[in-house]
Design a protein around this motif. Structure first.
Motif, PDB file in Angstrom:
ATOM      1  N   LEU A  59      36.855  24.991 -48.191  1.00 10.58           N
ATOM      2  CA  LEU A  59      37.303  25.370 -46.853  1.00 10.58           C
ATOM      3  C   LEU A  59      37.800  26.811 -46.833  1.00 10.58           C
ATOM      4  N   ALA A  60      38.511  27.212 -47.886  1.00 12.40           N
ATOM      5  CA  ALA A  60      39.050  28.571 -47.943  1.00 12.40           C
ATOM      6  C   ALA A  60      37.946  29.609 -48.048  1.00 12.40           C
ATOM      7  N   GLU A  61      36.894  29.271 -48.773  1.00 15.21           N
ATOM      8  CA  GLU A  61      35.834  30.251 -49.025  1.00 15.21           C
ATOM      9  C   GLU A  61      34.780  30.278 -47.925  1.00 15.21           C
ATOM     10  N   ASP A  62      34.418  29.102 -47.366  1.00 13.84           N
ATOM     11  CA  ASP A  62      33.255  29.028 -46.467  1.00 13.84           C
ATOM     12  C   ASP A  62      33.545  28.458 -45.090  1.00 13.84           C
ATOM     13  N   GLY A  63      34.718  27.855 -44.887  1.00 12.25           N
ATOM     14  CA  GLY A  63      35.023  27.299 -43.584  1.00 12.25           C
ATOM     15  C   GLY A  63      34.443  25.910 -43.380  1.00 12.25           C
ATOM     16  N   VAL A  64      34.473  25.463 -42.100  1.00  9.15           N
ATOM     17  CA  VAL A  64      34.019  24.106 -41.790  1.00  9.15           C
ATOM     18  C   VAL A  64      33.259  24.115 -40.467  1.00  9.15           C
ATOM     19  N   LEU A  65      32.224  23.284 -40.396  1.00 10.42           N
ATOM     20  CA  LEU A  65      31.446  23.077 -39.179  1.00 10.42           C
ATOM     21  C   LEU A  65      31.477  21.595 -38.840  1.00 10.42           C
ATOM     22  N   VAL A  66      31.970  21.262 -37.640  1.00 13.68           N
ATOM     23  CA  VAL A  66      32.051  19.872 -37.197  1.00 13.68           C
ATOM     24  C   VAL A  66      30.960  19.624 -36.168  1.00 13.68           C
ATOM     25  N   VAL A  67      30.152  18.584 -36.404  1.00 12.52           N
ATOM     26  CA  VAL A  67      29.085  18.188 -35.482  1.00 12.52           C
ATOM     27  C   VAL A  67      29.457  16.823 -34.913  1.00 12.52           C
ATOM     28  N   SER A  68      29.688  16.748 -33.619  1.00  8.48           N
ATOM     29  CA  SER A  68      30.066  15.469 -33.013  1.00  8.48           C
ATOM     30  C   SER A  68      29.005  15.033 -32.013  1.00  8.48           C
ATOM     31  N   MET A  69      28.776  13.725 -31.934  1.00 10.23           N
ATOM     32  CA  MET A  69      27.758  13.181 -31.032  1.00 10.23           C
ATOM     33  C   MET A  69      28.065  11.723 -30.736  1.00 10.23           C
ATOM     34  N   THR A  70      27.457  11.234 -29.667  1.00 13.13           N
ATOM     35  CA  THR A  70      27.596   9.835 -29.279  1.00 13.13           C
ATOM     36  C   THR A  70      26.211   9.205 -29.248  1.00 13.13           C
ATOM     37  N   VAL A  71      26.081   8.046 -29.899  1.00  9.35           N
ATOM     38  CA  VAL A  71      24.803   7.324 -29.948  1.00  9.35           C
ATOM     39  C   VAL A  71      25.052   5.879 -29.542  1.00  9.35           C
ATOM     40  N   ASP A  72      23.935   5.197 -29.160  1.00  6.18           N
ATOM     41  CA  ASP A  72      24.058   3.762 -28.899  1.00  6.18           C
ATOM     42  C   ASP A  72      23.828   3.004 -30.192  1.00  6.18           C
ATOM     43  N   ARG A  73      23.823   1.666 -30.102  1.00  7.26           N
ATOM     44  CA  ARG A  73      23.711   0.891 -31.341  1.00  7.26           C
ATOM     45  C   ARG A  73      22.337   0.990 -31.979  1.00  7.26           C
ATOM     46  N   ARG A  74      21.343   1.554 -31.242  1.00  9.46           N
ATOM     47  CA  ARG A  74      20.011   1.802 -31.837  1.00  9.46           C
ATOM     48  C   ARG A  74      19.914   3.248 -32.334  1.00  9.46           C
ATOM     49  N   PHE A  75      21.055   3.931 -32.362  1.00 18.79           N
ATOM     50  CA  PHE A  75      21.157   5.304 -32.853  1.00 18.79           C
ATOM     51  C   PHE A  75      20.341   6.305 -32.030  1.00 18.79           C
ATOM     52  N   LYS A  76      20.322   6.096 -30.721  1.00 15.03           N
ATOM     53  CA  LYS A  76      19.700   7.062 -29.818  1.00 15.03           C
ATOM     54  C   LYS A  76      20.802   7.875 -29.168  1.00 15.03           C
ATOM     55  N   LEU A  77      20.589   9.202 -29.098  1.00 14.33           N
ATOM     56  CA  LEU A  77      21.591  10.102 -28.538  1.00 14.33           C
ATOM     57  C   LEU A  77      21.869   9.801 -27.080  1.00 14.33           C
ATOM     58  N   LEU A  78      23.135   9.762 -26.712  1.00 15.04           N
ATOM     59  CA  LEU A  78      23.537   9.531 -25.328  1.00 15.04           C
ATOM     60  C   LEU A  78      24.020  10.804 -24.656  1.00 15.04           C
ATOM     61  N   SER A  79      24.235  11.871 -25.459  1.00 12.66           N
ATOM     62  CA  SER A  79      24.669  13.156 -24.904  1.00 12.66           C
ATOM     63  C   SER A  79      24.292  14.259 -25.885  1.00 12.66           C
ATOM     64  N   ASP A  80      24.397  15.491 -25.426  1.00 12.52           N
ATOM     65  CA  ASP A  80      24.086  16.617 -26.307  1.00 12.52           C
ATOM     66  C   ASP A  80      25.085  16.685 -27.459  1.00 12.52           C
ATOM     67  N   PRO A  81      24.608  17.029 -28.661  1.00  4.15           N
ATOM     68  CA  PRO A  81      25.543  17.220 -29.775  1.00  4.15           C
ATOM     69  C   PRO A  81      26.476  18.399 -29.489  1.00  4.15           C
ATOM     70  N   MET A  82      27.719  18.288 -29.982  1.00  5.35           N
ATOM     71  CA  MET A  82      28.705  19.348 -29.804  1.00  5.35           C
ATOM     72  C   MET A  82      29.092  19.919 -31.162  1.00  5.35           C
ATOM     73  N   PHE A  83      29.370  21.221 -31.186  1.00  2.00           N
ATOM     74  CA  PHE A  83      29.671  21.901 -32.436  1.00  2.00           C
ATOM     75  C   PHE A  83      31.040  22.583 -32.340  1.00  2.00           C
ATOM     76  N   GLU A  84      31.795  22.504 -33.420  1.00  4.46           N
ATOM     77  CA  GLU A  84      33.070  23.209 -33.509  1.00  4.46           C
ATOM     78  C   GLU A  84      33.195  23.774 -34.930  1.00  4.46           C
ATOM     79  N   SER A  85      33.525  25.045 -35.038  1.00  6.61           N
ATOM     80  CA  SER A  85      33.613  25.661 -36.363  1.00  6.61           C
ATOM     81  C   SER A  85      34.987  26.289 -36.552  1.00  6.61           C
ATOM     82  N   CYS A  86      35.410  26.359 -37.820  1.00  4.65           N
ATOM     83  CA  CYS A  86      36.679  26.982 -38.184  1.00  4.65           C
ATOM     84  C   CYS A  86      36.477  27.719 -39.509  1.00  4.65           C
TER      85      CYS A  86
END
Length: 601
Positions: A506-533
């Motif tokens: 984390l100190a050297e390269d940071g972090v990228l968080v990818v969040s998403m919502t899927v149904d029980r068949r693993f199909k996307l219900l919304s656009d993926p969201m990204f957050e980096s630090c």
């Protein structure tokens, strides 16, 4: 902190080969990727009849976390129980203590812990080690006072079994008979140990120097060491810190002359002196000289205030109440009638002098009417922090005194000529250099060879090595578990723990968080969201964010069409795809954390 400098083959003393006897870290949780638990040390590690064993668990090849064991038959004693402050790469770690797995597995044999003096690198690990052993602790009044204060802060629920001793006392612990010899150091009440064992006497010097004019008049007892040398000493374990310094270490009393010059030349300024909080001899000299120049004295920094209060209560500091000024009242005293003694000589981040240099101290604001004197030299590794602090002090427009030419510091450790004198007085059959980085141990061993100790009887060890001594021979060919345990608040962990690897990433390269919502068949219900630090922000790189979003959609769609897909499988696929894109764009490897929410519909 261990330095692996190698000596020339013809000068290298004997060193034991690593032959594992034990394993596992007792009571330390393990995460994924950590080594498997080895068997705990047991009866098979106990010394054979007639064999004395010396085992360092810390303090060898490093400055800090001193802990040494002596074993004979069913009896074991522990010498010192110290900590070490973290190295720069130990992110978020408060301090480092010895790995006591072997000690805990044999705690039924431990007769007591013997403390040589009150410095943190000799007593600081007690709150984390002592409650698990619950054995008596022997030390002088000041040493136990400092140990008690540390235990009271960290483990207020634990009641230690403290046994106060005085220099010259002798105590019986199992088959061991221990005598306490007064020695000079940079803290009062230090002792060396002479341990009578069934096969001979072992001397552990503790930290020492041969100061002929100590501030408190308590000199190192030359005659005790010489008398032991006449009777015959089986083994000597000796402080190696200053072996690379020629000549003799100056007496602490020379600091009075420096203080006299400082106060005389700076009559019209407020004097701020920074020193080690445990160097009570230096504090006493500051108080004595301040009294002669008609100045009041105040103290800043938690450890400084605590140590001064303890030392005054126990009679180790002689400072009258009418001379002292509470920190909150210093503005009531004229600038040229005050001396302020504070912590921070090593540039510690939250110390008194560091906060003053940043203009963040709640009571002290520095300016042209102040002179700051740093009465210490930087400990190896602290040079940059001290240098930056001194630059900030100059920016405050105050006068700063830190140069060696002023003579603002005197070491508490013996230099080469004093180490020669110790070897000459004791004349040991076997010699083990301790308390020093590896090159210091090698140089001390070579010095012992020059003083007549045979090369075959000199042992440069590593932490965990076992020196087995009989009445006929000595060898270091076996090993017990030793190492470092990191302390972060109240949490413990291994030096190679997954937590530390994650902090480093984390100190050297940071972090990228990818969040998403899927149904029980693993199909996307919304656009993926990204957050980096600690990494480039994707919302500032539209093209890059779109490519990441398209790649994640494709990865999820492909995975959802496969059988046996799980959240864990999908997380791994997203993590791998993001890393591929990151290498393309940035060439770095931030930690990728997928957050997948599954809606049951």
């Amino acid at each position: 902190m261990t330095t692996q400098d190698k000596a020339q083959n013809d000068n290298q003393p004997e060193k034991g080969q690593a032959g594992r006897e034990d394993g596992g870290k007792n009571g330390v949780s393990r995460g994924k990727g950590r080594p498997r638990r080895r068997k705990r040390p047991g009866k098979g590690t106990r010394p054979k009849d007639g064999t004395l064993r010396f085992i360092p668990l810390g303090g060898i090849g490093e400055i800090g976390k001193n802990m040494y064991l002596l074993e004979f038959g069913e009896d074991m004693i522990v010498i010192d129980c110290g900590l070490m402050f973290p190295e720069e790469e130990m992110l978020g770690i408060d301090f480092v203590i010895p790995d006591t797995t072997y000690l805990e597995a044999n705690k039924d044999r431990v007769k007591g812990i013997l403390l040589t003096h009150g410095h943190e690198d000799h007593v600081g690990a007690l709150p984390f080690v002592l409650p698990g052993l619950d054995v008596p602790v022997y030390g002088t009044k000041l040493t136990l006072g400092m140990a008690s204060h540390r235990l009271g802060e960290a483990r207020p629920d634990y009641k230690p079994k403290f046994k106060e001793i005085k220099a010259g006392d002798k105590v019986k612990l199992g088959c061991f008979s221990v005598s306490f010899i007064p020695v000079c150091h940079s803290i009062p009440d230090g002792v060396a140990l002479a341990v009578e064992t069934p096969i001979g006497t072992v001397i552990h010097t503790g930290d020492f120097k041969l100061d002929p004019t100590p501030v408190d008049g308590r000199i190192t007892d030359y005659s005790a060491f010489a008398e032991l040398g006449k009777k015959g000493v089986l083994a000597l374990m000796s402080d190696s810190t200053n072996v690379e310094k020629e000549g003799f270490t100056q007496s602490e009393s020379v600091i009075s002359g420096t203080l006299e010059r400082l106060f005389r030349e700076q009559r019209n300024r407020r004097v701020i002196i920074s020193s080690f909080s445990s160097n009570l001899h230096r504090v006493q000299q500051v108080a004595d000289v301040a009294a002669r120049f008609n100045r009041k004295i105040a103290f800043a920094g938690r450890s400084m205030i605590n140590n001064v209060d303890l030392a005054r209560r126990l009679g180790y500091l002689q400072i009258s109440d009418d001379m002292m000024v509470p920190l909150q009242d210093i503005d009531k005293v004229p600038h040229n009638r005050l001396v302020l003694v504070t912590t921070g000589s090593q540039g510690e981040p939250f110390s008194g002098l560091m906060l003053m240099s940043k203009g963040e101290h709640h009571r002290v604001k520095l300016g042209p009417k102040d002179v700051v004197a740093v009465f210490a030299t930087p400990v190896p590794g602290n040079e940059k922090m001290v240098s930056n602090m001194i630059n900030r002090l100059f920016r405050c427009r105050c006068e700063v005194i830190y140069e060696k030419s002023w003579g603002t510091h005197v070491s508490g450790h013996a230099s080469r000529e004093e180490l020669k004198m110790m070897l000459s007085m004791v004349r040991p059959k076997y010699f083990v250099p301790i308390h020093g980085e590896y090159r210091m141990l090698v140089r001390h061993a070579q010095l012992a060879n020059q003083m007549g100790v045979p090369v075959k009887n000199t042992f440069v060890m590593d932490n965990g090595d076992v020196l087995s001594i009989t009445d006929k021979s000595a060898q270091a060919k076996s090993k017990v578990q030793a190492g470092a345990v990191l302390v972060d608040g109240l949490a413990f962990g291994e030096l190679e723990s997954s937590v530390m690897r994650e902090r480093k990433d984390l100190a050297e390269d940071g972090v990228l968080v990818v969040s998403m919502t899927v149904d029980r068949r693993f199909k996307l219900l919304s656009d993926p969201m990204f957050e980096s630090c600690g990494f480039m922000h994707l919302h500032d790189a539209e093209h890059m964010r779109k490519e990441f979003s398209d790649a994640i959609r494709h990865t999820v769609k492909k995975a959802s069409s496969q059988r046996g897909v799980t959240v864990e499988v999908l997380e791994n696929k997203i993590r791998g795809r993001c890393r591929d894109l990151l290498r393309k764009y940035a060439g770095t490897k931030p930690r990728v954390i997928p957050l997948i929410t599954v809606l049951d519909r």
